[in-house]
Design a protein around this motif. Structure first.
Motif: not given
Length: 149
Positions: A46-61
């Motif tokens: 299956i293909g999961i289509n995603l739209e993603i946006s991060t800000t300049s302050n984003f800090s992922g795990p």
């Protein structure tokens, strides 16, 4: 449970509750592998289509190659559940790695701050209908039914 293509999901800055990443699943559909040497899937790709946006302050795990604050939507961070609720042992397989001849449709392995992306994550699920969940840090996540209409 999130509805396909409806409101966006968010990750927020823990110090201010301001959203630093938004993402939306716009579709989940079966995919036919078209790469010349595609491996046979265990079940259904299956293909999961995603739209993603991060800000300049984003800090992922995640820390990737020594760089802190990254996030990944790779199959490793997803789980699958059959229509009867049974969890699938895994949703990543060699089949998802070489499925599409045009790999530019796939999301990159990792992303960081200040990015906007639109692309696919491929999962090898063992049942034609069910649910998938995305949990990037192991502390809870989001769930969608598949396939979407």
């Amino acid at each position: 449970m999130k509805e396909i293509g409806q409101t966006a999901s968010q990750l927020t800055d823990p110090n201010s509750d301001v959203p630093t990443m938004t993402f939306k699943v716009t579709s989940i559909q079966p995919i036919t592998c078209d790469a010349t040497y595609a491996t046979q899937p265990t079940g259904t790709i299956i293909g999961i289509n995603l739209e993603i946006s991060t800000t300049s302050n984003f800090s992922g795990p995640l820390i990737v190659d020594g760089q802190e604050g990254m996030i990944s939507f790779s199959p490793y961070h997803w789980k699958g559940y059959a229509a009867n609720g049974t969890r699938m042992n895994k949703v990543d397989s060699p089949a998802v790695q070489g499925c599409l001849s045009d790999e530019s449709k796939l999301l990159p392995s990792y992303m960081g701050k200040g990015e906007q992306l639109n692309g696919l994550v491929l999962l090898d699920v063992t049942s034609p209908t069910g649910e998938v969940s995305y949990d990037p840090s192991g502390g809870g996540g989001w769930v969608w039914k598949y396939p979407s209409a």
